[in-house]
Design a protein around this motif. Structure first.
Motif, mmCIF file in Angstrom:
data_model
loop_
_atom_site.group_PDB
_atom_site.id
_atom_site.type_symbol
_atom_site.label_atom_id
_atom_site.label_comp_id
_atom_site.label_asym_id
_atom_site.label_seq_id
_atom_site.Cartn_x
_atom_site.Cartn_y
_atom_site.Cartn_z
ATOM 1 N N VAL A 79 0.861 -1.184 0.000
ATOM 2 C CA VAL A 79 0.000 0.000 0.000
ATOM 3 C C VAL A 79 0.900 1.238 0.000
ATOM 4 C CG1 VAL A 79 -2.208 0.858 0.880
ATOM 5 C CG2 VAL A 79 -1.403 -1.376 1.613
ATOM 6 N N VAL A 80 1.939 1.189 -0.822
ATOM 7 C CA VAL A 80 2.860 2.309 -0.969
ATOM 8 C C VAL A 80 2.494 3.073 -2.243
ATOM 9 C CG1 VAL A 80 4.716 1.151 0.280
ATOM 10 C CG2 VAL A 80 4.571 0.906 -2.210
ATOM 11 N N PRO A 81 2.943 4.328 -2.387
ATOM 12 C CA PRO A 81 2.650 5.072 -3.615
ATOM 13 C C PRO A 81 3.157 4.336 -4.855
ATOM 14 C CG PRO A 81 3.497 6.538 -1.919
ATOM 15 C CD PRO A 81 3.659 5.151 -1.393
ATOM 16 N N THR A 82 2.505 4.547 -5.960
ATOM 17 C CA THR A 82 2.858 3.869 -7.207
ATOM 18 C C THR A 82 4.334 4.052 -7.552
ATOM 19 O OG1 THR A 82 0.607 4.178 -8.029
ATOM 20 C CG2 THR A 82 2.306 3.697 -9.665
ATOM 21 N N ARG A 86 8.136 -0.355 -7.453
ATOM 22 C CA ARG A 86 9.225 -1.139 -8.031
ATOM 23 C C ARG A 86 10.420 -1.233 -7.073
ATOM 24 N NH1 ARG A 86 10.099 -3.125 -13.096
ATOM 25 N NH2 ARG A 86 8.461 -1.851 -14.068
ATOM 26 N N SER A 87 10.786 -0.131 -6.458
ATOM 27 C CA SER A 87 11.953 -0.164 -5.571
ATOM 28 C C SER A 87 11.676 -0.985 -4.313
ATOM 29 C CB SER A 87 12.377 1.262 -5.207
ATOM 30 O OG SER A 87 11.346 1.930 -4.502
ATOM 31 N N VAL A 88 10.478 -0.855 -3.749
ATOM 32 C CA VAL A 88 10.148 -1.632 -2.554
ATOM 33 C C VAL A 88 10.091 -3.121 -2.899
ATOM 34 C CG1 VAL A 88 8.383 -2.090 -0.798
ATOM 35 C CG2 VAL A 88 8.955 0.270 -1.407
ATOM 36 N N ASP A 91 13.610 -4.441 -3.153
ATOM 37 C CA ASP A 91 14.195 -4.617 -1.822
ATOM 38 C C ASP A 91 13.599 -5.827 -1.115
ATOM 39 O OD1 ASP A 91 15.689 -2.338 -2.226
ATOM 40 O OD2 ASP A 91 14.351 -1.037 -1.072
ATOM 41 N N LEU A 92 12.331 -6.070 -1.352
ATOM 42 C CA LEU A 92 11.622 -7.159 -0.686
ATOM 43 C C LEU A 92 12.220 -8.524 -1.022
ATOM 44 C CD1 LEU A 92 9.075 -8.132 0.928
ATOM 45 C CD2 LEU A 92 7.863 -8.146 -1.267
ATOM 46 N N VAL A 93 12.564 -8.704 -2.265
ATOM 47 C CA VAL A 93 13.057 -10.009 -2.728
ATOM 48 C C VAL A 93 14.255 -10.481 -1.910
ATOM 49 C CG1 VAL A 93 14.107 -11.223 -4.684
ATOM 50 C CG2 VAL A 93 12.151 -9.716 -5.053
ATOM 51 N N ALA A 94 15.093 -9.557 -1.516
ATOM 52 C CA ALA A 94 16.321 -9.920 -0.792
ATOM 53 C C ALA A 94 16.074 -10.392 0.635
ATOM 54 C CB ALA A 94 17.270 -8.721 -0.784
ATOM 55 N N VAL A 95 14.898 -10.088 1.195
ATOM 56 C CA VAL A 95 14.667 -10.407 2.613
ATOM 57 C C VAL A 95 13.514 -11.395 2.840
ATOM 58 C CG1 VAL A 95 15.631 -8.223 3.408
ATOM 59 C CG2 VAL A 95 13.187 -8.364 2.902
ATOM 60 N N MET A 96 12.870 -11.853 1.788
ATOM 61 C CA MET A 96 11.759 -12.795 1.937
ATOM 62 C C MET A 96 12.279 -14.176 2.323
ATOM 63 S SD MET A 96 9.646 -11.621 -1.463
ATOM 64 C CE MET A 96 8.511 -12.982 -1.465
ATOM 65 N N VAL A 120 4.323 -4.566 -12.646
ATOM 66 C CA VAL A 120 5.590 -4.214 -12.002
ATOM 67 C C VAL A 120 5.959 -5.261 -10.953
ATOM 68 C CG1 VAL A 120 6.766 -2.491 -10.569
ATOM 69 C CG2 VAL A 120 5.226 -1.748 -12.410
ATOM 70 N N LEU A 121 4.990 -5.668 -10.144
ATOM 71 C CA LEU A 121 5.250 -6.654 -9.095
ATOM 72 C C LEU A 121 5.659 -8.002 -9.690
ATOM 73 C CD1 LEU A 121 2.311 -5.786 -6.688
ATOM 74 C CD2 LEU A 121 4.746 -5.371 -6.289
ATOM 75 N N LEU A 122 5.018 -8.402 -10.764
ATOM 76 C CA LEU A 122 5.367 -9.666 -11.406
ATOM 77 C C LEU A 122 6.772 -9.627 -11.990
ATOM 78 C CD1 LEU A 122 1.967 -10.467 -13.162
ATOM 79 C CD2 LEU A 122 3.008 -11.772 -11.296
ATOM 80 N N GLU A 123 7.177 -8.453 -12.467
ATOM 81 C CA GLU A 123 8.532 -8.302 -13.004
ATOM 82 C C GLU A 123 9.591 -8.357 -11.905
ATOM 83 O OE1 GLU A 123 7.688 -5.476 -16.929
ATOM 84 O OE2 GLU A 123 8.809 -4.694 -15.238
ATOM 85 N N GLU A 124 9.306 -7.731 -10.780
ATOM 86 C CA GLU A 124 10.322 -7.562 -9.739
ATOM 87 C C GLU A 124 10.415 -8.733 -8.775
ATOM 88 O OE1 GLU A 124 12.615 -5.244 -9.462
ATOM 89 O OE2 GLU A 124 11.917 -4.274 -11.296
ATOM 90 N N ILE A 125 9.321 -9.464 -8.594
ATOM 91 C CA ILE A 125 9.316 -10.583 -7.644
ATOM 92 C C ILE A 125 9.248 -11.877 -8.440
ATOM 93 C CG2 ILE A 125 8.181 -11.611 -5.637
ATOM 94 C CD1 ILE A 125 6.922 -8.867 -5.094
#
Length: 336
Positions: A79-82, A86-88, A91-96, A120-125
């Motif tokens: 629920v972060v701004p659009t 992508r950046s969040v 960053d998330l991938v490294a700590v999941m 965007v989420l499908l690309e980054e995660i």
């Protein structure tokens, strides 16, 4: 069944959704980057900058450490701004340490790429790091959800099983979730209604009445549908909760920051001044630019969006822009 859920973004909507989840019996941690805000949520059980009159459940935990928030999570809610998605996500991938369901309740289009948030989420995660991505959207003011006012929204996923999972997480006697498989339509309606809300606010600020407000909402829905269908959406989605429902609530309420920003524009205030004093992101401003550029790529006519773009990015006078829309060549309503 109790689930562990990380909510990324402690603004008004993220906090309201976290409150619903805690009240539904889930283990919820909300993440943000402001230490003072996290301490306030943990100790005072308030988030006064965003929901000043609300007492939060004592079970809601807050942290500024992303790894702490997502460790062991069954689901992660963005629920972060659009502009931060992508950046969040990166960053998330490294700590999941789990393979969670990814949910997002943000509304907008990414600048430059014009991509929807789920794209965007499908690309980054990566696929091996997540289950599905589910969109949570619909007519909902955080201020009203936080006081348990009756609200109905949509959970959308191409895989109905995951939409139903999100439905189960959130649904209770004041917060009802419908499922949908048209992710494109739900996300497009969510993003573009903010543009029309800016216009609706401007109409009010200019002093026009109910006739004009009805006109901009109706013709705005036609624009949303036209661009959405060109992107691959089901046109029926736009007469549902995430289409006309979200459009009505955003275009008619002082709770809507997009409406408030438009109202101030109509009253002659400067855009930079408005955004500086709003205290929260006005997604419609950046979405207008993305939608305008996307409409050029797809060769889709969006006269209201074009008029709002001219006001926001070309210093067009608001009243002149409204007049130019009215003086366009006559059309059949069947042409949208």
């Amino acid at each position: 069944m109790k689930q562990k859920i990380a909510v990324l973004g402690p603004g008004s909507w993220g906090t309201a959704l976290a409150k619903v989840l805690v009240e539904n019996g889930h283990d919820v941690t909300i993440w943000g980057n402001k230490k003072e805000q996290a301490e306030e949520i943990n100790t005072a059980h308030t988030n006064k900058n965003y929901l000043p009159t609300i007492t939060l459940p004592e079970g809601l935990k807050a942290t500024t450490e992303l790894a702490v928030a997502v460790t062991g999570a069954d689901a992660i809610l963005f629920v972060v701004p659009t502009k931060a998605i992508r950046s969040v996500a990166s960053d998330l991938v490294a700590v999941m340490d789990t393979k969670p369901v990814i949910i997002h309740a943000s509304k907008g289009l990414e600048q430059v790429t014009h991509k929807r948030i789920s794209e965007v989420l499908l690309e980054e995660i990566p696929e091996d790091k997540r289950q599905d991505v589910v969109v949570l959207s619909g007519p909902s003011h955080a201020e009203e959800v936080a006081v348990r006012d009756i609200t109905t929204i949509t959970a959308a996923s191409k895989n109905l099983v995951y939409a139903e999972y999100v439905q189960t997480l959130f649904m209770n006697d004041y917060f009802r979730i419908y499922t949908n498989t048209d992710v494109i339509g739900v996300e497009t309606g969510a993003a573009l209604k903010n543009i029309i809300a800016l216009g609706s606010g401007a109409i009010s600020g200019l002093g026009f009445g109910d006739n004009a407000k009805a006109a901009i909402m109706t013709r705005g829905l036609a624009e949303i549908s036209r661009l959405g269908v060109a992107m691959g959406a089901d046109p029926l989605t736009f007469i549902g909760m995430s289409g006309v429902g979200d459009l009505i609530v955003t275009c008619t309420s002082v709770h809507s920051r997009n409406w408030r920003a438009g109202d101030l524009l109509g009253r002659g205030h400067n855009l930079e001044e408005i955004l500086a004093n709003m205290g929260m992101i006005v997604e419609g401003v950046s979405t207008t630019k993305a939608a305008y550029e996307l409409s050029r790529e797809l060769d889709v006519e969006l006269p209201i969006t074009e008029a709002i773009y001219s006001v926001l990015y070309e210093n067009q006078d608001v009243k002149t822009a409204a007049r130019q829309i009215m003086l366009r060549d006559g059309k059949s309503e069947e042409e949208f």
